[in-house]
Design a protein around this motif. Structure first.
Motif, short mmCIF file in Angstrom:
data_model
loop_
_atom_site.label_atom_id
_atom_site.label_comp_id
_atom_site.label_asym_id
_atom_site.label_seq_id
_atom_site.Cartn_x
_atom_site.Cartn_y
_atom_site.Cartn_z
N ASN A 9 -3.86 0.88 1.08
CA ASN A 9 -2.94 1.33 0.00
C ASN A 9 -1.85 1.11 -0.48
N GLY A 40 -3.77 -1.27 -6.75
CA GLY A 40 -4.60 -0.24 -6.18
C GLY A 40 -4.20 1.19 -5.93
N ALA A 41 -4.78 2.16 -5.17
CA ALA A 41 -4.36 3.36 -5.50
C ALA A 41 -3.26 3.82 -4.19
N SER A 43 -3.24 6.00 -2.32
CA SER A 43 -3.94 6.72 -1.14
C SER A 43 -5.29 6.35 -1.34
N VAL A 44 -6.15 6.13 -0.16
CA VAL A 44 -7.76 6.00 -0.27
C VAL A 44 -8.29 6.92 0.21
N CYS A 46 -11.69 8.05 -1.41
CA CYS A 46 -13.04 7.93 -2.03
C CYS A 46 -13.61 6.68 -2.25
N GLU A 49 -11.99 4.28 -4.87
CA GLU A 49 -10.47 3.84 -4.30
C GLU A 49 -10.86 2.67 -3.07
N SER A 50 -11.87 3.05 -2.18
CA SER A 50 -12.08 1.98 -1.14
C SER A 50 -12.48 0.80 -1.57
N LEU A 52 -12.03 -0.57 -4.38
CA LEU A 52 -10.68 -1.17 -5.00
C LEU A 52 -9.71 -1.67 -4.04
N ALA A 53 -9.44 -0.97 -2.95
CA ALA A 53 -8.72 -1.36 -1.98
C ALA A 53 -9.32 -2.73 -1.33
N GLU A 78 -12.83 2.16 5.62
CA GLU A 78 -12.92 1.30 3.98
C GLU A 78 -13.60 0.20 4.09
#
Length: 244
Positions: A9, A40-41, A43-44, A46, A49-50, A52-53, A78
């Motif tokens: 994150n 990115g987000a 915090s990851v 979902c 977001e994962s 994207l991470a 992740e």
């Protein structure tokens, strides 16, 4: 030895906490280099977001210009470890798998205590993909978000211990894994309050990465994790990996 430790994150304070935990167990000749993705987000928690991470982590690593001997992906459950293994010629260790492997050496069954309930299926999937699900007694949610972990350390510890004790009593777990990079550094306190071994995926990953480097071992390039074939990918944000 230099190990890149990549947060999944964009919260710099969490990167700092993860790095501090890693440095506490690293050998005297090991340098921990923490990286925070540039996009990115914060915090990851979902799948969106994962995924994207995963891209953000690959971007952060391939943009790093200095030499390094191993990479740790510091996100529990992740996506992205497989992509890093294709791109790099050094060992890549994911904290989810590191925690599960080490837990299997310490007891017959282990449980994971993580953050929000929606993260549970993601972690279960990653453990299954890694072949670590057979000895996983449960994945339990603390109900805390990733960012809440830093807000009230006393509440965070109390909540994790509660779920860990339930895992031992109700799920018959013998070992507890801390299921979030943001929980790094809490293993000793949880161990003292529960009486069972507690594995922090960050510190476990550091020692596994050091061992792989010392043994001269890295990812097989024969088939599954062979480098990507040269081709044009329109709009791809990553630079051409220099290490292939």
């Amino acid at each position: 030895m230099r190990i890149l430790l990549v947060n999944v994150n964009t919260t710099a304070s969490m990167t700092d906490a993860i790095a501090a935990s890693a440095r506490a167990v690293a050998g005297p000749d090991t340098e921990i280099v923490p990286l925070t993705p540039t996009f990115g987000a914060d915090s990851v928690e979902c799948n969106f977001e994962s995924y994207l991470a995963a891209v953000a982590v690959m971007d952060a690593v391939t943009r790093y210009t200095g030499p390094y001997d191993a990479v740790i992906q510091a996100g529990f459950g992740e996506h992205g470890r497989e992509g890093l293994q294709e791109l790099l010629d050094v060992p890549v260790v994911d904290i989810t798998e590191a925690a599960g492997h080490v837990a299997g050496l310490l007891g017959y069954r282990y449980s994971v205590v993580t953050t929000l309930d929606r993260a549970v299926p993601l972690i279960e999937d990653r453990l299954k993909l890694a072949g670590l699900d057979a000895r996983c007694a449960s994945v339990r949610s603390s109900g805390l978000s990733v960012l809440q972990l830093e807000e009230d350390p006393e509440l965070t510890l109390k909540t994790i211990v509660r779920e860990a004790e339930l895992a031992v009593r109700e799920d018959r777990a013998e070992v507890i894994c801390l299921g979030c990079g943001g929980m790094a550094g809490l293993d000793e306190a949880v161990r003292a309050m529960t009486g069972v071994p507690v594995v922090d995926g960050v510190t476990a990953a550091v020692k596994l990465a050091e061992s792989l480097v010392a043994l001269g071992l890295s990812t097989s390039k024969v088939r599954t994790y062979a480098p990507p074939r040269p081709k044009h990918v329109a709009g791809w944000p990553l630079p051409q990996p220099a290490r292939i």
